[in-house]
Write a protein that holds these residues in place. Structure first.
Motif, PDB file in Angstrom:
ATOM      1  N   PHE A  72      66.156  83.886  53.231  1.00  0.00           N
ATOM      2  CA  PHE A  72      65.641  84.715  54.321  1.00  0.00           C
ATOM      3  C   PHE A  72      66.789  85.223  55.203  1.00  0.00           C
ATOM      4  O   PHE A  72      66.766  86.368  55.672  1.00  0.00           O
ATOM      5  N   VAL A  73      67.781  84.370  55.441  1.00  0.00           N
ATOM      6  CA  VAL A  73      68.946  84.798  56.222  1.00  0.00           C
ATOM      7  C   VAL A  73      69.629  85.984  55.539  1.00  0.00           C
ATOM      8  O   VAL A  73      69.957  86.993  56.177  1.00  0.00           O
ATOM      9  N   ALA A  74      69.836  85.867  54.225  1.00  0.00           N
ATOM     10  CA  ALA A  74      70.465  86.950  53.473  1.00  0.00           C
ATOM     11  C   ALA A  74      69.605  88.214  53.515  1.00  0.00           C
ATOM     12  O   ALA A  74      70.113  89.329  53.714  1.00  0.00           O
ATOM     13  N   PHE A  75      68.298  88.045  53.348  1.00  0.00           N
ATOM     14  CA  PHE A  75      67.383  89.188  53.360  1.00  0.00           C
ATOM     15  C   PHE A  75      67.428  89.912  54.706  1.00  0.00           C
ATOM     16  O   PHE A  75      67.555  91.142  54.768  1.00  0.00           O
ATOM     17  N   LEU A  76      67.330  89.155  55.790  1.00  0.00           N
ATOM     18  CA  LEU A  76      67.315  89.760  57.119  1.00  0.00           C
ATOM     19  C   LEU A  76      68.651  90.433  57.438  1.00  0.00           C
ATOM     20  O   LEU A  76      68.700  91.505  58.047  1.00  0.00           O
ATOM     21  N   ALA A  77      69.755  89.803  57.021  1.00  0.00           N
ATOM     22  CA  ALA A  77      71.077  90.346  57.304  1.00  0.00           C
ATOM     23  C   ALA A  77      71.325  91.654  56.550  1.00  0.00           C
ATOM     24  O   ALA A  77      71.836  92.631  57.117  1.00  0.00           O
ATOM     25  N   TYR A  78      70.936  91.708  55.292  1.00  0.00           N
ATOM     26  CA  TYR A  78      71.252  92.868  54.459  1.00  0.00           C
ATOM     27  C   TYR A  78      70.278  94.021  54.650  1.00  0.00           C
ATOM     28  O   TYR A  78      70.620  95.165  54.360  1.00  0.00           O
ATOM     29  N   THR A  79      69.071  93.746  55.104  1.00  0.00           N
ATOM     30  CA  THR A  79      68.104  94.829  55.303  1.00  0.00           C
ATOM     31  C   THR A  79      68.154  95.398  56.712  1.00  0.00           C
ATOM     32  O   THR A  79      67.485  96.391  56.999  1.00  0.00           O
ATOM     33  N   GLY A  80      68.929  94.773  57.603  1.00  0.00           N
ATOM     34  CA  GLY A  80      69.027  95.279  58.959  1.00  0.00           C
ATOM     35  C   GLY A  80      67.722  95.212  59.715  1.00  0.00           C
ATOM     36  O   GLY A  80      67.427  96.067  60.562  1.00  0.00           O
ATOM     37  N   ASN A  81      66.939  94.195  59.421  1.00  0.00           N
ATOM     38  CA  ASN A  81      65.638  94.024  60.071  1.00  0.00           C
ATOM     39  C   ASN A  81      65.806  93.905  61.586  1.00  0.00           C
ATOM     40  O   ASN A  81      66.740  93.271  62.070  1.00  0.00           O
ATOM     41  N   ASP A  82      64.892  94.527  62.335  1.00  0.00           N
ATOM     42  CA  ASP A  82      64.991  94.506  63.803  1.00  0.00           C
ATOM     43  C   ASP A  82      64.963  93.090  64.364  1.00  0.00           C
ATOM     44  O   ASP A  82      65.552  92.815  65.413  1.00  0.00           O
ATOM     45  N   ALA A  83      64.246  92.188  63.680  1.00  0.00           N
ATOM     46  CA  ALA A  83      64.127  90.807  64.165  1.00  0.00           C
ATOM     47  C   ALA A  83      65.304  89.930  63.750  1.00  0.00           C
ATOM     48  O   ALA A  83      65.408  88.788  64.211  1.00  0.00           O
ATOM     49  N   ALA A  84      66.184  90.449  62.901  1.00  0.00           N
ATOM     50  CA  ALA A  84      67.257  89.634  62.325  1.00  0.00           C
ATOM     51  C   ALA A  84      68.146  88.942  63.358  1.00  0.00           C
ATOM     52  O   ALA A  84      68.402  87.737  63.245  1.00  0.00           O
ATOM     53  N   PRO A  85      68.643  89.636  64.392  1.00  0.00           N
ATOM     54  CA  PRO A  85      69.553  88.972  65.336  1.00  0.00           C
ATOM     55  C   PRO A  85      68.929  87.768  66.036  1.00  0.00           C
ATOM     56  O   PRO A  85      69.644  86.863  66.472  1.00  0.00           O
ATOM     57  N   GLN A  86      67.603  87.772  66.174  1.00  0.00           N
ATOM     58  CA  GLN A  86      66.939  86.669  66.860  1.00  0.00           C
ATOM     59  C   GLN A  86      66.522  85.555  65.906  1.00  0.00           C
ATOM     60  O   GLN A  86      66.598  84.377  66.247  1.00  0.00           O
ATOM     61  N   ALA A 140      65.650  78.296  43.766  1.00  0.00           N
ATOM     62  CA  ALA A 140      66.854  79.122  43.909  1.00  0.00           C
ATOM     63  C   ALA A 140      66.753  80.378  43.048  1.00  0.00           C
ATOM     64  O   ALA A 140      67.139  81.474  43.472  1.00  0.00           O
ATOM     65  N   ALA A 141      66.217  80.234  41.828  1.00  0.00           N
ATOM     66  CA  ALA A 141      66.050  81.395  40.952  1.00  0.00           C
ATOM     67  C   ALA A 141      65.042  82.375  41.538  1.00  0.00           C
ATOM     68  O   ALA A 141      65.241  83.601  41.497  1.00  0.00           O
ATOM     69  N   CYS A 142      63.953  81.861  42.103  1.00  0.00           N
ATOM     70  CA  CYS A 142      62.949  82.726  42.740  1.00  0.00           C
ATOM     71  C   CYS A 142      63.548  83.471  43.922  1.00  0.00           C
ATOM     72  O   CYS A 142      63.267  84.662  44.135  1.00  0.00           O
ATOM     73  N   CYS A 143      64.367  82.788  44.698  1.00  0.00           N
ATOM     74  CA  CYS A 143      65.004  83.427  45.854  1.00  0.00           C
ATOM     75  C   CYS A 143      65.975  84.518  45.406  1.00  0.00           C
ATOM     76  O   CYS A 143      66.033  85.599  46.017  1.00  0.00           O
ATOM     77  N   ALA A 144      66.743  84.244  44.348  1.00  0.00           N
ATOM     78  CA  ALA A 144      67.664  85.262  43.822  1.00  0.00           C
ATOM     79  C   ALA A 144      66.887  86.478  43.333  1.00  0.00           C
ATOM     80  O   ALA A 144      67.275  87.629  43.594  1.00  0.00           O
ATOM     81  N   ALA A 145      65.778  86.233  42.632  1.00  0.00           N
ATOM     82  CA  ALA A 145      64.948  87.340  42.152  1.00  0.00           C
ATOM     83  C   ALA A 145      64.354  88.127  43.312  1.00  0.00           C
ATOM     84  O   ALA A 145      64.294  89.370  43.279  1.00  0.00           O
ATOM     85  N   ALA A 146      63.896  87.405  44.349  1.00  0.00           N
ATOM     86  CA  ALA A 146      63.317  88.074  45.513  1.00  0.00           C
ATOM     87  C   ALA A 146      64.342  88.960  46.208  1.00  0.00           C
ATOM     88  O   ALA A 146      64.036  90.097  46.613  1.00  0.00           O
ATOM     89  N   LEU A 147      65.552  88.479  46.327  1.00  0.00           N
ATOM     90  CA  LEU A 147      66.604  89.282  46.953  1.00  0.00           C
ATOM     91  C   LEU A 147      66.917  90.517  46.109  1.00  0.00           C
ATOM     92  O   LEU A 147      67.114  91.615  46.633  1.00  0.00           O
ATOM     93  N   TRP A 148      66.958  90.346  44.799  1.00  0.00           N
ATOM     94  CA  TRP A 148      67.217  91.490  43.914  1.00  0.00           C
ATOM     95  C   TRP A 148      66.120  92.539  44.027  1.00  0.00           C
ATOM     96  O   TRP A 148      66.368  93.747  44.009  1.00  0.00           O
ATOM     97  N   VAL A 149      64.886  92.081  44.162  1.00  0.00           N
ATOM     98  CA  VAL A 149      63.740  92.988  44.200  1.00  0.00           C
ATOM     99  C   VAL A 149      63.611  93.687  45.548  1.00  0.00           C
ATOM    100  O   VAL A 149      63.287  94.884  45.607  1.00  0.00           O
ATOM    101  N   PHE A 150      63.911  92.973  46.643  1.00  0.00           N
ATOM    102  CA  PHE A 150      63.633  93.521  47.976  1.00  0.00           C
ATOM    103  C   PHE A 150      64.872  94.109  48.664  1.00  0.00           C
ATOM    104  O   PHE A 150      64.719  94.897  49.598  1.00  0.00           O
ATOM    105  N   VAL A 151      66.056  93.680  48.293  1.00  0.00           N
ATOM    106  CA  VAL A 151      67.269  94.211  48.934  1.00  0.00           C
ATOM    107  C   VAL A 151      67.824  95.318  48.056  1.00  0.00           C
ATOM    108  O   VAL A 151      68.701  95.110  47.232  1.00  0.00           O
ATOM    109  N   ARG A 152      67.265  96.503  48.206  1.00  0.00           N
ATOM    110  CA  ARG A 152      67.654  97.636  47.377  1.00  0.00           C
ATOM    111  C   ARG A 152      67.849  98.875  48.233  1.00  0.00           C
ATOM    112  O   ARG A 152      67.236  99.022  49.255  1.00  0.00           O
TER     113      ARG A 152
END
Length: 322
Positions: free
Chosen positions: A187-201, A310-322
């Protein structure tokens, strides 16, 4: 980066101390786990192990944020408040079992109503403080889907479903704690790379929880000296649900936390099939106990479930961080 490292290390150190003190208190009040006889035979040796250790990381994580001076904003404290409310529900359940000797803890119907109330609070918060509350982030760069009238029922389902799924996953030494560390890091990686508005908090909160769980796993690694109990599992479920809802990343949580869903689904399938046919699909549910019954050592189940997560998280990042 330095601030995040400080928060994580503070949370780890604080929880090492808090959990050690908490274990002495739990020993004094005899807050010990009762093991079901119909469970895996190897678990009978766990009878008498201290429980409600989840209070440690529930206290250490926000304390680390305060001590570090991170001063996260409204979204962060809302996530912490939701997780703490779920922790209180779990604590009441544990106390009913181990202090007042009520085998079922808080009655299921009361738990369900409280979960719906908390889910309603989460839906209200998003509608009140998010620019596009009904928009759901889709995978593969497909943009956002407007849930419209289905938004509130969807949030109630996500919150209650996550809470119960995470709770079902807590059953082996280190299993839920380790899986949550992996999902939170994703989730940290997802929020950081997608620039989510809630990420800094929200990122500091996740980092604090990961650090605090590291302190808990010191005592919860096999053979565990203390279990987190519903106190801890509901805290973690509430935290992950609140993070996903505030960040509008419910589908990311579903993909990264696929193991949680599989644990809950195994229970639903087992109960439904047994009621319909009188037979079982799994040797035992939740599914981590099925593998134990099949002959896997507990440590092998935990390690392989960590790898799967860990594999599910890697797949989720690949699918959503595009």
């Amino acid at each position: 980066m330095e601030r995040m490292l400080l928060i994580g290390l503070l949370a780890l150190g604080l929880n090492l101390v808090i959990t050690r003190v908490l274990m002495a208190l739990l020993h004094r009040i005899k807050a010990q786990q009762v093991i079901r006889e119909q469970g895996p035979e190897s678990h009978l040796a766990k009878s008498g192990t201290l429980t409600m250790g989840g209070l440690g990381f529930a206290l250490a994580a926000p304390l680390a944020l305060v001590v570090s001076g991170a001063a996260p904003g409204r979204d962060a404290w809302f996530v912490i408040a939701m997780a703490t409310a779920c922790c209180a529900l779990g604590l009441a359940d544990d106390l009913a079992k181990f202090i007042w000797k009520k085998s079922e803890g808080v009655k299921a119907r009361y738990r369900f109503v409280l979960q719906l109330v908390l889910g309603g609070v989460a839906a209200w918060y998003v509608m009140q403080y998010t620019a596009q509350p009904t928009m759901l982030r889709m995978p593969f760069g497909m943009g956002d889907l407007n849930l419209a009238w289905a938004f509130v029922p969807f949030i109630l389902f996500v919150f209650s479903g996550t809470l119960n799924s995470v709770n079902f996953t807590d059953g082996l030494d280190g299993l839920l704690g380790g899986c949550t560390v992996i999902v939170a890091a994703a989730f940290v990686a997802f929020l950081a790379y997608t620039g989510n508005d809630a990420a800094p908090q929200i990122i500091p909160v996740l980092v604090a929880v990961v650090g605090a769980l590291g302190g808990f796993l010191w005592f919860n690694a096999h053979p565990a000296s203390v279990f987190m109990g519903d106190t801890g599992s509901l805290y973690l479920g509430g935290l992950l649900a609140a993070v996903a809802i505030v960040a509008r990343a419910e589908l990311f949580l579903a993909a990264a936390g696929l193991l949680f869903a599989a644990e809950a689904l195994s229970v639903i399938i087992q109960v439904a099939w047994f009621r319909a046919t009188g037979k079982r699909v799994f040797l035992m549910a939740p599914i981590h106990h099925h593998f134990e019954k099949a002959g896997w050592p507990e440590t092998r189940v935990v390690a392989r479930f960590w790898i799967f997560t860990a594999a599910c998280c890697a797949a989720a990042l690949w699918v959503f961080v595009r």
